[in-house]
Design an enzyme around this catalytic site. Structure first.
Site, mmCIF file in Angstrom:
data_model
loop_
_atom_site.group_PDB
_atom_site.id
_atom_site.type_symbol
_atom_site.label_atom_id
_atom_site.label_comp_id
_atom_site.label_asym_id
_atom_site.label_seq_id
_atom_site.Cartn_x
_atom_site.Cartn_y
_atom_site.Cartn_z
ATOM 1 C CB CYS A 128 49.145 29.415 49.357
ATOM 2 S SG CYS A 128 47.527 29.900 49.992
ATOM 3 C CB CYS B 132 41.013 27.505 49.221
ATOM 4 S SG CYS B 132 41.335 28.812 48.007
#
Length: 347
Positions: free
Chosen positions: A186, A88
Site C-alpha cells: 500500500c 501490519c
C-alpha cells in the site's frame, strides 16, 4: 472499514447477525498510498452511514511507520525480503486496533479478511482455517494471530465466495460494490521499492559487484535493496542462459546470479514462531507448507528445534526460498502456525 467491498459486506453481515457495530477506518500512511486515501475514507463513511452505523477514522500513522514501514526498510537493508502485510496484521490491525476497540467498549473486531476462525471443542484453542474461496484465502498473512486475538476477531467472509460478496454489495447498492482491489504494497503503490527506500531514508545505497556462481565479477548492481532471491528482470547482465538472483551478501555488498537450478533448497529455518493449532510441536510433524503467499502448498516435515525456531525439511526441493518471507504450516484447512524464514539449505 477500508473503503473496499469486503469490509463493507463484513459490516453488513455483522449487523444482520444482531451485533451493534461502528465502522472504523485506519489512517496509516501520510504519503502516496493505495489505501486509506481520502476517497477510501469517504467510501467507508458512506457505506457505514447507509448501514446506520457511526464511523470513526483512527490515526495510526506513528505505529504503522514504526512497526511496518521501518521494519520493511531495515529488512531490505539487511538483505531480507519482508512481507509488510503480515507486520501490519501483527502490530496494527490485530494489536493496536484491538486495544483501541476495548477502550471504545466493543467486544469484537470484525474484518473483511478471507479466512475462518473456529474453537476446537477438544483443546479449547481457537483455530485459524483457510477461507472457503481458496483463490481469495488470506490465512497465510494471518498466521501471526495469537489465541487472545483470534478469540476477539470475526471473519464473516470466510464461508463466502468473492462473487457472492460482490452480489451482496450490489444488492445493497453500496458505492464500492464494483471497486477494484489493490495488489501492491500500500505505501509503495508504484512497486519501486528501491526508490521508496532511498526517498524515505535520504540514503544512497552503494553499488557493488554482480558475481556468477564461480565468484567472477560479471556486472555492477545498483544497491542491494533493489534485488531479491529469484529475481530475473532488471539485472543488467547479458548471459547465454536465463540467470536469477541466487544469493546476496550484505557484508561484501555483492549479488550472485545463477541459472534456475541454483535456486532450489531442500530445507529452511525460521524464527519469530507463532503456533495456533497447538502450543508447541512436540515431535517432527508432517505438514503442508507455503513459503510465499501465492505458492501451492508443499509436503514437508516440521520440527521445533527451539522454542522460537523451526526447521522444515521438504519432500522435494523448493524454488527461491527467501529470507524475510513467512513460512506457514497447514494441516488440511487448519493453520498450524508459522515463522519468518532466516536461512535456506541448498539442495
Amino acid at each position: 472499514m477500508s473503503g473496499g467491498v469486503d469490509s463493507s459486506v463484513a459490516a453488513a453481515l455483522s449487523l444482520e447477525q444482531g451485533f451493534e457495530c461502528v465502522g472504523i477506518t485506519l489512517k496509516l500512511f501520510n504519503g502516496e498510498s493505495s489505501c486509506c486515501s481520502l476517497a477510501d475514507v469517504n467510501d467507508a463513511r458512506k457505506t457505514a452511514f447507509a448501514l446506520g452505523m457511526d464511523h470513526y477514522v483512527l490515526n495510526f500513522t506513528e505505529e504503522f511507520d514504526k512497526y511496518v514501514v521501518r521494519h520493511f526498510i531495515e529488512s531490505y537493508e539487511q538483505g531480507l525480503t519482508p512481507n509488510p502485510c503480515i507486520e501490519c496484521n501483527r502490530h496494527i490491525k490485530f494489536n493496536s486496533l484491538l486495544l483501541r476497540t476495548r477502550q471504545l467498549d466493543f467486544d469484537l473486531l470484525v474484518t473483511g479478511h478471507y479466512a475462518r476462525i473456529k474453537e476446537d471443542p477438544v483443546s479449547g484453542r481457537y483455530l485459524l482455517l483457510k477461507a472457503l474461496d481458496e483463490k481469495k484465502d488470506q490465512s497465510y498473512v494471518l498466521y501471526c494471530l495469537t489465541q487472545k486475538q483470534l478469540k476477539r476477531t470475526r471473519f464473516p467472509l470466510g464461508d463466502l465466495e468473492k462473487e457472492t460478496v460482490r452480489k451482496i454489495a450490489e444488492n445493497k447498492n453500496f458505492v464500492n460494490a464494483g471497486k477494484g482491489e489493490s495488489q501492491d504494497i500500500c505505501f509503495v503503490p508504484d512497486g519501486d521499492y528501491g526508490k521508496f527506500i532511498e526517498a524515505y531514508t535520504g540514503k544512497t545505497y552503494p553499488h557493488g559487484d554482480i558475481l556468477n556462481m564461480e565468484g567472477k565479477t560479471i556486472g555492477k548492481h545498483k544497491g542491494l535493496i533493489r534485488y531479491t532471491i529469484g529475481q530475473r528482470r532488471g539485472l543488467g547482465v547479458a548471459a547465454n542462459v536465463p540467470v536469477y538472483v541466487a544469493s546476496k551478501s550484505t557484508a561484501a555488498n555483492t549479488v550472485t546470479l545463477g541459472p534456475d537450478n541454483t535456486l532450489f533448497s531442500k530445507a529452511l529455518s525460521a524464527n519469530a514462531v507463532n503456533l495456533i493449532a497447538c502450543a508447541d510441536l512436540k515431535k517432527p510433524t508432517r505438514v503442508m507448507v507455503k513459503t510465499r503467499y501465492l505458492q501451492t502448498e508443499q509436503n514437508a516435515i516440521a520440527e521445533q528445534t527451539e522454542e522460537d525456531t523451526l526447521h522444515i525439511e521438504f519432500d522435494k526441493p523448493q524454488r527461491a526460498i527467501t529470507p524475510g518471507q513467512a513460512v506457514v504450516m497447514y494441516d488440511g484447512d487448519i493453520v498450524i502456525g508459522g515463522g519468518t524464514i532466516f536461512e535456506s539449505v541448498s539442495s
